[in-house]
Motif scaffolding. Structure first.
Motif, PDB file in Angstrom:
ATOM      1  N   GLU A  97      11.138   7.844   0.663  1.00 14.88           N
ATOM      2  CA  GLU A  97      10.168   6.927   1.265  1.00 14.88           C
ATOM      3  C   GLU A  97       8.872   6.876   0.459  1.00 14.88           C
ATOM      4  OE1 GLU A  97      11.915   9.196   2.720  1.00 14.88           O
ATOM      5  OE2 GLU A  97      12.783   8.465   4.570  1.00 14.88           O
ATOM      6  N   THR A  98       8.468   8.044  -0.128  1.00 19.27           N
ATOM      7  CA  THR A  98       7.189   8.064  -0.816  1.00 19.27           C
ATOM      8  C   THR A  98       7.267   7.420  -2.183  1.00 19.27           C
ATOM      9  OG1 THR A  98       7.691  10.261  -1.653  1.00 19.27           O
ATOM     10  CG2 THR A  98       6.473  10.141   0.400  1.00 19.27           C
ATOM     11  N   LYS A  99       8.439   7.416  -2.802  1.00 16.99           N
ATOM     12  CA  LYS A  99       8.546   6.872  -4.152  1.00 16.99           C
ATOM     13  C   LYS A  99       8.219   5.393  -4.195  1.00 16.99           C
ATOM     14  CE  LYS A  99      11.741  10.181  -6.173  1.00 16.99           C
ATOM     15  NZ  LYS A  99      13.046  10.411  -6.789  1.00 16.99           N
ATOM     16  N   SER A 100       8.527   4.686  -3.143  1.00 11.89           N
ATOM     17  CA  SER A 100       8.279   3.245  -3.152  1.00 11.89           C
ATOM     18  C   SER A 100       6.789   2.930  -3.137  1.00 11.89           C
ATOM     19  CB  SER A 100       8.968   2.581  -1.948  1.00 11.89           C
ATOM     20  OG  SER A 100       8.412   3.065  -0.751  1.00 11.89           O
ATOM     21  N   ASN A 101       5.945   3.911  -2.799  1.00 12.17           N
ATOM     22  CA  ASN A 101       4.501   3.694  -2.774  1.00 12.17           C
ATOM     23  C   ASN A 101       3.770   4.347  -3.947  1.00 12.17           C
ATOM     24  OD1 ASN A 101       4.663   2.206  -0.464  1.00 12.17           O
ATOM     25  ND2 ASN A 101       3.154   3.374   0.684  1.00 12.17           N
ATOM     26  N   LEU A 102       4.499   4.843  -4.931  1.00 14.94           N
ATOM     27  CA  LEU A 102       3.873   5.470  -6.089  1.00 14.94           C
ATOM     28  C   LEU A 102       3.012   4.497  -6.893  1.00 14.94           C
ATOM     29  CD1 LEU A 102       6.630   7.869  -7.507  1.00 14.94           C
ATOM     30  CD2 LEU A 102       4.429   8.499  -6.517  1.00 14.94           C
ATOM     31  N   PHE A 103       3.299   3.211  -6.766  1.00 11.95           N
ATOM     32  CA  PHE A 103       2.510   2.219  -7.503  1.00 11.95           C
ATOM     33  C   PHE A 103       1.037   2.267  -7.103  1.00 11.95           C
ATOM     34  CE2 PHE A 103       3.720   0.078  -3.624  1.00 11.95           C
ATOM     35  CZ  PHE A 103       2.613  -0.670  -3.287  1.00 11.95           C
ATOM     36  N   LEU A 104       0.731   2.831  -5.918  1.00  8.01           N
ATOM     37  CA  LEU A 104      -0.660   2.947  -5.479  1.00  8.01           C
ATOM     38  C   LEU A 104      -1.453   3.899  -6.374  1.00  8.01           C
ATOM     39  CD1 LEU A 104      -0.152   3.096  -1.608  1.00  8.01           C
ATOM     40  CD2 LEU A 104      -1.017   1.178  -2.941  1.00  8.01           C
ATOM     41  N   MET A 105      -0.757   4.748  -7.109  1.00  4.60           N
ATOM     42  CA  MET A 105      -1.418   5.648  -8.053  1.00  4.60           C
ATOM     43  C   MET A 105      -1.296   5.176  -9.497  1.00  4.60           C
ATOM     44  SD  MET A 105      -0.555   9.532  -6.819  1.00  4.60           S
ATOM     45  CE  MET A 105      -1.283  10.139  -8.339  1.00  4.60           C
ATOM     46  N   GLU A 106      -0.472   4.167  -9.720  1.00  4.93           N
ATOM     47  CA  GLU A 106      -0.154   3.787 -11.090  1.00  4.93           C
ATOM     48  C   GLU A 106      -0.729   2.433 -11.506  1.00  4.93           C
ATOM     49  OE1 GLU A 106       4.054   3.995 -10.939  1.00  4.93           O
ATOM     50  OE2 GLU A 106       4.140   6.193 -11.037  1.00  4.93           O
ATOM     51  N   GLU A 107      -0.738   1.452 -10.600  1.00  4.33           N
ATOM     52  CA  GLU A 107      -1.234   0.122 -10.948  1.00  4.33           C
ATOM     53  C   GLU A 107      -2.759   0.140 -11.092  1.00  4.33           C
ATOM     54  OE1 GLU A 107      -0.028  -3.186  -8.664  1.00  4.33           O
ATOM     55  OE2 GLU A 107       2.116  -2.730  -8.762  1.00  4.33           O
ATOM     56  N   PRO A 108      -3.333  -0.759 -11.893  1.00  8.94           N
ATOM     57  CA  PRO A 108      -4.791  -0.849 -12.013  1.00  8.94           C
ATOM     58  C   PRO A 108      -5.449  -1.101 -10.659  1.00  8.94           C
ATOM     59  CG  PRO A 108      -3.718  -2.123 -13.735  1.00  8.94           C
ATOM     60  CD  PRO A 108      -2.630  -1.690 -12.796  1.00  8.94           C
ATOM     61  N   VAL A 109      -6.600  -0.477 -10.474  1.00 11.12           N
ATOM     62  CA  VAL A 109      -7.310  -0.573  -9.194  1.00 11.12           C
ATOM     63  C   VAL A 109      -7.629  -2.028  -8.838  1.00 11.12           C
ATOM     64  CG1 VAL A 109      -9.497  -0.057  -8.060  1.00 11.12           C
ATOM     65  CG2 VAL A 109      -8.254   1.753  -9.244  1.00 11.12           C
ATOM     66  N   SER A 110      -8.054  -2.817  -9.832  1.00 13.53           N
ATOM     67  CA  SER A 110      -8.419  -4.205  -9.568  1.00 13.53           C
ATOM     68  C   SER A 110      -7.224  -5.003  -9.040  1.00 13.53           C
ATOM     69  CB  SER A 110      -8.964  -4.860 -10.832  1.00 13.53           C
ATOM     70  OG  SER A 110      -8.026  -4.772 -11.891  1.00 13.53           O
ATOM     71  N   ARG A 111      -6.051  -4.746  -9.607  1.00 13.56           N
ATOM     72  CA  ARG A 111      -4.849  -5.456  -9.168  1.00 13.56           C
ATOM     73  C   ARG A 111      -4.471  -5.042  -7.745  1.00 13.56           C
ATOM     74  NH1 ARG A 111       0.167  -4.702 -12.970  1.00 13.56           N
ATOM     75  NH2 ARG A 111      -1.372  -5.607 -14.413  1.00 13.56           N
ATOM     76  N   LEU A 112      -4.594  -3.758  -7.449  1.00 14.17           N
ATOM     77  CA  LEU A 112      -4.271  -3.277  -6.104  1.00 14.17           C
ATOM     78  C   LEU A 112      -5.233  -3.855  -5.069  1.00 14.17           C
ATOM     79  CD1 LEU A 112      -3.489   0.486  -6.836  1.00 14.17           C
ATOM     80  CD2 LEU A 112      -1.873  -1.259  -6.060  1.00 14.17           C
ATOM     81  N   MET A 113      -6.513  -3.965  -5.441  1.00 18.21           N
ATOM     82  CA  MET A 113      -7.485  -4.554  -4.512  1.00 18.21           C
ATOM     83  C   MET A 113      -7.084  -5.977  -4.150  1.00 18.21           C
ATOM     84  SD  MET A 113     -11.278  -3.296  -5.708  1.00 18.21           S
ATOM     85  CE  MET A 113     -12.067  -4.192  -4.356  1.00 18.21           C
ATOM     86  N   GLY A 114      -6.694  -6.745  -5.154  1.00 18.74           N
ATOM     87  CA  GLY A 114      -6.263  -8.112  -4.883  1.00 18.74           C
ATOM     88  C   GLY A 114      -5.018  -8.162  -4.036  1.00 18.74           C
ATOM     89  N   LYS A 115      -4.083  -7.274  -4.327  1.00 20.19           N
ATOM     90  CA  LYS A 115      -2.804  -7.270  -3.617  1.00 20.19           C
ATOM     91  C   LYS A 115      -2.973  -6.910  -2.144  1.00 20.19           C
ATOM     92  CE  LYS A 115       0.748  -5.614  -5.782  1.00 20.19           C
ATOM     93  NZ  LYS A 115       1.712  -4.675  -6.425  1.00 20.19           N
ATOM     94  N   TYR A 116      -3.868  -5.964  -1.845  1.00 20.08           N
ATOM     95  CA  TYR A 116      -4.027  -5.490  -0.472  1.00 20.08           C
ATOM     96  C   TYR A 116      -5.218  -6.121   0.264  1.00 20.08           C
ATOM     97  CZ  TYR A 116      -0.368  -1.968  -0.541  1.00 20.08           C
ATOM     98  OH  TYR A 116       0.850  -1.341  -0.570  1.00 20.08           O
ATOM     99  N   ALA A 117      -6.325  -6.297  -0.438  1.00 18.38           N
ATOM    100  CA  ALA A 117      -7.525  -6.787   0.235  1.00 18.38           C
ATOM    101  C   ALA A 117      -7.427  -8.264   0.604  1.00 18.38           C
ATOM    102  CB  ALA A 117      -8.760  -6.542  -0.624  1.00 18.38           C
ATOM    103  N   VAL A 118      -6.890  -9.087  -0.302  1.00 20.09           N
ATOM    104  CA  VAL A 118      -6.830 -10.532  -0.024  1.00 20.09           C
ATOM    105  C   VAL A 118      -5.997 -10.848   1.219  1.00 20.09           C
ATOM    106  CG1 VAL A 118      -6.068 -12.763  -0.903  1.00 20.09           C
ATOM    107  CG2 VAL A 118      -7.316 -11.204  -2.410  1.00 20.09           C
ATOM    108  N   PRO A 119      -4.773 -10.311   1.345  1.00 16.03           N
ATOM    109  CA  PRO A 119      -4.017 -10.567   2.576  1.00 16.03           C
ATOM    110  C   PRO A 119      -4.719 -10.044   3.817  1.00 16.03           C
ATOM    111  CG  PRO A 119      -2.559  -9.750   0.860  1.00 16.03           C
ATOM    112  CD  PRO A 119      -3.965  -9.567   0.359  1.00 16.03           C
ATOM    113  N   CYS A 120      -5.404  -8.894   3.683  1.00 11.22           N
ATOM    114  CA  CYS A 120      -6.119  -8.342   4.828  1.00 11.22           C
ATOM    115  C   CYS A 120      -7.283  -9.240   5.231  1.00 11.22           C
ATOM    116  CB  CYS A 120      -6.625  -6.937   4.491  1.00 11.22           C
ATOM    117  SG  CYS A 120      -7.417  -6.103   5.874  1.00 11.22           S
TER     118      CYS A 120
END
Length: 473
Positions: A2-25
């Motif tokens: 279950e945790t492996k599918s969320n490893l991208f939260l430590m690997e992808e660039p912070v700016s990209r993650l912000m867009g991916k999570y913040a915009v939908p929120c």
């Protein structure tokens, strides 16, 4: 697994993650806010409702926020718990939090619904609904139908952050959008075609909320990261306490609006009666209607601000749980810059285009006093909106880091001590203007505290000192 599918939260660039999570929120929160705002726009432009309907909407609005506050306390708390648990490779705790949160939401929603139905008149009076007879009548009608949809509304809102924590921010956004689209389509039909008035606006809203709730149920039956088993629905004290502790900041950020609106509405009713214009029966509802509209615009701004910060909760929680504090520091910096930019844009709009804003809410159908007071209200009440945006970002970021106690304490100071206290105090010296000044003064005082919090947080992250996330065992 279950945790492996969320490893991208430590690997992808912070700016990209912000867009991916913040915009939908952001979109999800904006759409949630637009439920009530869309109602008010259509109500305001219906000549047979006008400012009376607007005032009634203002009275009921904080009562819907109570439901939202409870829902986001459970949902955001679960979101933070799940993210921290996955970051620490404890998927079982994540599943237990999710199961307990579903049951808590159902229980809380039916209790609140029963309270609203049993004591509707008294509750409406507490929030200033007795400013005149017509406003009270519209308030009761709108409140009754909105109350019937409370269980659906709370379930959809609580499950939205839970779905984001499971790794599906786009579905969370889509489910909220679907419900809002239904509301936007049905509002003009029920209000202008069927002439159902306040009932029509409320029924359109409830139908939209039902759509969102149904989509949330469907998703929970098809989760992709967290496995929820039957035993996870058994309520556990440790799970509940930790989940609610992590969500209490979100609760306070919403419930404070309720406390402030109760204070503001009653101060408006009291000091409006002493005003040479608004003391007249035919104009008595105008200050309440106007302040409600200003609060709706502020809610749009805060939805963007909170959406940015809350959207980062899964990223912050996972990285803090895994000890990747440098990424958390980078995220905090980017968040503060973005929140400041939103505040500046909002400030430009309220200071230079207040007449355009009030025009959206039916100013053409009202007296000149309506427009004049509205322009004054926008310019004074929101003149420190930049500080408000930074304050919200700092408090929610602490919550995401697992610092529930610090986040809660700071929110209490801003929302209850300053927000409610000044709303009750300043009108004694400045009358109706005192109500308007309470907001900027609260934000200035809170910003002084936020600066210290921001500096301290940067210092802690700079020392690479991971937050201690208590286990629930």
């Amino acid at each position: 697994m279950e945790t492996k599918s969320n490893l991208f939260l430590m690997e992808e660039p912070v700016s990209r993650l912000m867009g991916k999570y913040a915009v939908p929120c952001i979109i999800s929160l904006l759409v949630g806010a637009l439920y009530n705002i869309v109602d008010q726009i259509f109500i305001a432009n219906a000549s047979y409702l006008g400012s009376y309907g607007n005032a009634a909407n203002t009275v009921v609005f904080p009562l819907t926020v109570i439901a939202l506050a409870i829902a986001v306390m459970v949902g955001d708390g679960c979101c933070a718990f799940v993210s921290l648990s996955l970051g620490k490779s404890k998927p079982q705790d994540a599943g237990r939090s999710m199961g307990n949160s579903i049951i808590l939401t159902v229980i809380f929603s039916f209790v609140l619904c029963a309270v609203y139905l049993l004591w509707d008149s008294q509750i409406i009076a507490m929030f200033g609904g007795t400013v005149n007879e017509e406003t009270f009548r519209h308030s009761r009608e709108y409140f009754f139908w909105i109350t019937l949809g409370i269980p659906f509304y709370m379930f959809g809102q609580a499950m939205n952050p839970v779905i984001r924590a499971d790794g599906s921010p786009k579905f969370a956004m889509a489910s909220t959008l679907a419900g809002a689209a239904v509301n936007v389509v049905l509002d003009p039909v029920f209000i202008f075609v069927f002439q159902w008035g306040m009932m029509g606006a409320a029924v359109a809203t409830v139908i939209g909320q039902i759509v969102t709730a149904i989509l949330a149920v469907w998703y929970l039956l098809h989760t992709k990261t967290v496995n929820v088993n039957r035993e996870d629905f058994k309520l556990e004290g440790k799970i509940i306490r930790r989940t609610l502790a992590l969500g209490i900041c979100s609760f306070l950020s919403q419930i404070s609006l309720v406390a402030a609106m109760a204070a503001i509405n009653n101060m408006i009713r009291r000091y409006g009666a002493l005003d040479s214009v608004f003391g007249q029966a035919q104009y008595a509802q105008i200050p309440m209607a106007v302040v409600g509209i200003v609060m709706k615009f502020f809610q749009i701004v805060i939805s963007i601000v909170v959406g940015m910060a809350a959207g980062c909760i899964p990223i912050v929680g996972y990285n803090m749980g895994a000890g990747a504090v440098k990424r958390v520091k980078e995220l905090f910096t980017r968040l503060l810059i973005a929140e400041t930019a939103v505040g500046i844009l909002a400030l430009v709009i309220v200071e230079f285009f207040p007449a355009w804003l009030i025009g959206i809410f039916g100013a053409a159908n009202e007296s000149v006093y309506y427009t004049e007071f509205a322009i004054q209200a926008f310019r004074i009440y929101l003149c420190m909106v930049v500080f408000a945006c930074v304050n919200k970002a700092a408090f929610i970021f602490l919550q995401a880091m697992g610092k529930a106690a610090a986040s809660t304490m700071l929110s209490m100071v801003r929302e209850i001590v300053f927000g409610v206290g000044l709303a009750l105090l300043l009108p004694h010296f400045y009358g109706l203007d005192g109500v308007l000044y309470s907001m900027p003064v609260s934000d200035i005082l809170t910003f002084a505290i936020s600066i210290m919090v921001i500096v301290f947080t940067y210092g802690q992250l700079g020392r690479s000192c991971p937050v201690d996330v208590p286990d629930v065992h």
